[in-house]
Motif scaffolding. Sequence first.
Motif, PDB file in Angstrom:
ATOM      1  N   TYR A 143      34.105  34.342  59.985  1.00 39.99           N
ATOM      2  CA  TYR A 143      34.094  33.536  58.759  1.00 39.99           C
ATOM      3  C   TYR A 143      32.846  32.659  58.693  1.00 39.99           C
ATOM      4  O   TYR A 143      32.165  32.603  57.667  1.00 39.99           O
ATOM      5  N   THR A 150      46.915  32.619  40.903  1.00 40.99           N
ATOM      6  CA  THR A 150      45.851  31.733  40.454  1.00 40.99           C
ATOM      7  C   THR A 150      46.374  30.758  39.401  1.00 40.99           C
ATOM      8  O   THR A 150      47.023  31.160  38.437  1.00 40.99           O
ATOM      9  N   TYR A 205      43.882  24.135  40.364  1.00 41.75           N
ATOM     10  CA  TYR A 205      42.606  24.250  41.088  1.00 41.75           C
ATOM     11  C   TYR A 205      41.594  23.216  40.592  1.00 41.75           C
ATOM     12  O   TYR A 205      40.966  22.514  41.386  1.00 41.75           O
ATOM     13  N   GLU A 230      41.975  21.322  49.328  1.00 44.26           N
ATOM     14  CA  GLU A 230      41.526  22.628  48.842  1.00 44.26           C
ATOM     15  C   GLU A 230      42.731  23.420  48.361  1.00 44.26           C
ATOM     16  O   GLU A 230      43.814  23.334  48.950  1.00 44.26           O
ATOM     17  N   VAL A 284      44.001  27.325  47.394  1.00 50.34           N
ATOM     18  CA  VAL A 284      43.716  28.763  47.476  1.00 50.34           C
ATOM     19  C   VAL A 284      44.980  29.531  47.109  1.00 50.34           C
ATOM     20  O   VAL A 284      46.078  28.963  47.080  1.00 50.34           O
ATOM     21  N   THR A 285      44.826  30.818  46.842  1.00 49.82           N
ATOM     22  CA  THR A 285      45.991  31.679  46.650  1.00 49.82           C
ATOM     23  C   THR A 285      46.333  32.326  47.988  1.00 49.82           C
ATOM     24  O   THR A 285      45.543  32.256  48.944  1.00 49.82           O
ATOM     25  N   ASN A 286      47.483  32.967  48.061  1.00 51.18           N
ATOM     26  CA  ASN A 286      47.901  33.557  49.338  1.00 51.18           C
ATOM     27  C   ASN A 286      46.951  34.650  49.810  1.00 51.18           C
ATOM     28  O   ASN A 286      46.856  34.924  50.999  1.00 51.18           O
ATOM     29  N   THR A 287      46.218  35.278  48.880  1.00 49.80           N
ATOM     30  CA  THR A 287      45.283  36.332  49.272  1.00 49.80           C
ATOM     31  C   THR A 287      43.960  35.762  49.779  1.00 49.80           C
ATOM     32  O   THR A 287      43.167  36.491  50.380  1.00 49.80           O
ATOM     33  N   GLU A 288      43.708  34.476  49.540  1.00 53.03           N
ATOM     34  CA  GLU A 288      42.458  33.836  49.973  1.00 53.03           C
ATOM     35  C   GLU A 288      42.628  33.069  51.277  1.00 53.03           C
ATOM     36  O   GLU A 288      41.684  32.449  51.768  1.00 53.03           O
ATOM     37  N   SER A 345      42.629  32.026  54.982  1.00 56.86           N
ATOM     38  CA  SER A 345      41.828  32.442  56.131  1.00 56.86           C
ATOM     39  C   SER A 345      42.175  31.585  57.337  1.00 56.86           C
ATOM     40  O   SER A 345      42.676  30.459  57.208  1.00 56.86           O
ATOM     41  N   LYS A 385      40.325  28.165  57.321  1.00 58.59           N
ATOM     42  CA  LYS A 385      40.866  27.173  56.391  1.00 58.59           C
ATOM     43  C   LYS A 385      42.188  26.603  56.882  1.00 58.59           C
ATOM     44  O   LYS A 385      42.477  25.415  56.691  1.00 58.59           O
ATOM     45  N   ASN A 438      51.335  40.115  53.140  1.00 58.85           N
ATOM     46  CA  ASN A 438      49.960  40.383  53.550  1.00 58.85           C
ATOM     47  C   ASN A 438      49.793  40.447  55.052  1.00 58.85           C
ATOM     48  O   ASN A 438      48.983  41.225  55.564  1.00 58.85           O
TER      49      ASN A 438
END
Length: 209
Positions: free
Chosen positions: A40, A160, A165, A175, A177-181, A183, A186, A206
């Motif tokens: 990352y 989203t 946001y 911050e 984020v969505t569940n797909t973002e 990391s 983070k 996921n």
Amino acid sequence: MKVAVLDIKGKDTGRKADLSDAVYKIEPNNHAIYLDVKQYLAHQRQGTHKSKERAEIVGSTRKIKKQKGTGTARAGSIKSPVFRGGGRIFGPQPRDYGQKVNKNVKRLARKSALSIKQQEKAILVVEDFQFEQPKTKDFVDILKSLGIENKKSLFVLGDTNNNVYLSSRNLEGSEVVTNTELSTYKILNANNIVLLEGALEGIESNLNK
């Protein structure tokens, strides 16, 4: 594993969310975390650094002094790296710092990070909420209600939500984020993880592929 679901006022709704032990209660794998965080951070580097080599310097090609009789070393070009303003030897060149990490290792790293946060009691589950319009004050009120206004926080949404946001964008410590973002970096970088109910299913889907 059952966890209480809170509302945006920080009060218990009386409902429980079921967090999968396969995601939030595993033995953390520190090496997987290291590899994912390293990738990352490497991807954050632009790699656009560049210095000019000898052939790229614009300057006279005249021999700057005679070959013999000066008492000093021979010198044939003002563009030589030994002179000020000359080319640089082995200087940085544009490159891609990207690294490859296996998908299964990345999933393991994220599950490990979530398990660490769960062990630290740093995960909150909050019911889904909406804002009629972007408003930072409303987001700050939620942070205060949850008792995390002075801590780094990561809100994970199911889908989203532009108003949420935008409401958080001016806050340095928060911050969204969505569940797909999601990391590993983070997750570990935040003091508290706030999971909205709508994100739980997506996160487990996921990470359990």
